[in-house]
Design a protein around this motif. Sequence first.
Motif: not given
Length: 186
Positions: A136-138, A143-147
């Motif tokens: 699982e990503v931190s 947040v970076k992926i979703v943005l």
Amino acid sequence: HEALYRYVKEQEEDLNENADRLQKIWHVDPTRIIAGMSIVGMWQKRFEAILKFTQERQKDFSKKFLPDKILFDNIVALQRIGKSAQNNMTLSDVLKPYLEKRKLQVILIATPEEWKIVQEKDRSFADLFQVLRIPEVSYETGVKIVLEQRKQLELAYDAIISIQAIHRLFTIQRNYLKNKALPGSV
């Protein structure tokens, strides 16, 4: 340079000519397969049609094209949907012969808990897959992926997604969807 130019030009023409033949990943939701099916056997025919369509596309592939894949992200439902008082067959029972004969490539996305349920319910079905455990990503990476996904969606759909909406998304995910990946992070 002329040889390189001709090669690149030939590859571009070949790609444009065969754009519909590029590899596709078909996201199939088990709950939608049986939606509206009231007669025994209807959902089996619908699912068989999906599998055969994907299989037929693979027959047409030449060596330079990768075969299509089917993606399921609700694998527990894959093993439960279809059962009724008159029928004990599930979607995974219909899918299993295709996998055993290696006629299709299937991707399953599951949490460790979901995968354990699948293994307990039908070990022979679970053994047909190669398991890749992806940590699982931190939270920060999520947040970076979703943005980044937000930026792509805004460009693709000419929309604006506010930071408040992103914050609400994270709150809902944290409170109600703990065992699901964040949207855009899969």
